[in-house]
Design a protein around this motif. Structure first.
Motif, PDB file in Angstrom:
ATOM      1  N   GLU A 150     -14.241 -43.826  38.422  1.00  0.00           N
ATOM      2  CA  GLU A 150     -14.104 -43.721  39.868  1.00  0.00           C
ATOM      3  C   GLU A 150     -13.416 -42.413  40.244  1.00  0.00           C
ATOM      4  O   GLU A 150     -12.386 -42.064  39.679  1.00  0.00           O
ATOM      5  N   VAL A 151     -14.015 -41.715  41.190  1.00  0.00           N
ATOM      6  CA  VAL A 151     -13.448 -40.461  41.695  1.00  0.00           C
ATOM      7  C   VAL A 151     -13.373 -40.530  43.216  1.00  0.00           C
ATOM      8  O   VAL A 151     -14.072 -41.324  43.847  1.00  0.00           O
ATOM      9  N   ASP A 152     -12.507 -39.689  43.800  1.00  0.00           N
ATOM     10  CA  ASP A 152     -12.301 -39.689  45.248  1.00  0.00           C
ATOM     11  C   ASP A 152     -13.302 -38.837  46.006  1.00  0.00           C
ATOM     12  O   ASP A 152     -13.541 -39.053  47.188  1.00  0.00           O
ATOM     13  N   SER A 153     -13.852 -37.810  45.348  1.00  0.00           N
ATOM     14  CA  SER A 153     -14.786 -36.925  46.039  1.00  0.00           C
ATOM     15  C   SER A 153     -15.903 -36.519  45.100  1.00  0.00           C
ATOM     16  O   SER A 153     -15.753 -36.548  43.879  1.00  0.00           O
ATOM     17  N   GLN A 154     -17.005 -36.156  45.701  1.00  0.00           N
ATOM     18  CA  GLN A 154     -18.160 -35.693  44.941  1.00  0.00           C
ATOM     19  C   GLN A 154     -18.764 -34.493  45.638  1.00  0.00           C
ATOM     20  O   GLN A 154     -18.588 -34.367  46.848  1.00  0.00           O
ATOM     21  N   PRO A 155     -19.388 -33.583  44.934  1.00  0.00           N
ATOM     22  CA  PRO A 155     -19.636 -33.620  43.502  1.00  0.00           C
ATOM     23  C   PRO A 155     -18.387 -33.263  42.706  1.00  0.00           C
ATOM     24  O   PRO A 155     -17.416 -32.743  43.250  1.00  0.00           O
ATOM     25  N   ILE A 156     -18.436 -33.558  41.414  1.00  0.00           N
ATOM     26  CA  ILE A 156     -17.362 -33.209  40.492  1.00  0.00           C
ATOM     27  C   ILE A 156     -18.014 -32.544  39.283  1.00  0.00           C
ATOM     28  O   ILE A 156     -19.130 -32.899  38.897  1.00  0.00           O
ATOM     29  N   GLU A 157     -17.333 -31.578  38.694  1.00  0.00           N
ATOM     30  CA  GLU A 157     -17.897 -30.848  37.566  1.00  0.00           C
ATOM     31  C   GLU A 157     -17.886 -31.719  36.314  1.00  0.00           C
ATOM     32  O   GLU A 157     -16.966 -32.502  36.087  1.00  0.00           O
TER      33      GLU A 157
ATOM     34  N   LYS B 202     -12.779 -35.346  31.098  1.00  0.00           N
ATOM     35  CA  LYS B 202     -11.313 -35.371  31.068  1.00  0.00           C
ATOM     36  C   LYS B 202     -10.787 -36.641  31.739  1.00  0.00           C
ATOM     37  O   LYS B 202      -9.903 -37.310  31.201  1.00  0.00           O
ATOM     38  N   ILE B 203     -11.308 -36.968  32.922  1.00  0.00           N
ATOM     39  CA  ILE B 203     -10.855 -38.151  33.655  1.00  0.00           C
ATOM     40  C   ILE B 203     -11.118 -39.417  32.848  1.00  0.00           C
ATOM     41  O   ILE B 203     -10.313 -40.344  32.849  1.00  0.00           O
TER      42      ILE B 203
END
Length: 128
Positions: free
Chosen positions: A22-29, A35-36
């Motif tokens: 789960e991430v807060d924003s997209q896109p992400i590299e 790493k996450i």
């Protein structure tokens, strides 16, 4: 008697178990996703793994470390699957006016001269 078409359709689909990231924003590299997910010990290891062809995105080997990953993309690394999850919409990149590209005729002309210094060589640039 079973219908032959039902076997053909089920053969195209496979079921896998994936770890949700789960991430807060997209896109992400891509390297940041690794790493996450704690799939690597750091960014350098992530970038190396990607550049050597050990990472796949949506079933295809990916060599771009900064590939943009979006909600629903499936990443495969080290026999594990990771599914990116983001409820927020795709963030628009703001347009910066600071880095305007000048036409060739308006670019400043310069000359580089090497200048000896007792400590190190330095370049001196003079604009006309």
């Amino acid at each position: 008697m079973q219908d032959d078409n039902s076997h053909e359709n089920s053969a195209d689909e496979i079921e896998i178990e994936a770890i949700g990231i789960e991430v807060d924003s997209q896109p992400i590299e891509l390297y940041k996703v690794l790493k996450i997910a704690n799939a690597v010990s750091g960014g350098g290891e992530a970038k190396y793994a990607i550049s050597e062809g050990y990472v796949a995105v949506n079933g295809e080997i990916e060599l771009r470390k900064r590939r943009k990953i979006y909600d629903g993309d499936l990443i495969e690394f080290n026999q594990e699957f990771y599914l990116l999850i983001c409820d927020n919409p795709v963030a628009e990149r703001p347009v910066s006016r600071e880095k305007e590209i000048l036409p060739k005729s308006e670019k400043p002309l310069g000359e580089v001269k090497n200048k000896k210094n007792s400590r190190e060589n330095r370049a001196e640039i003079k604009f006309f």
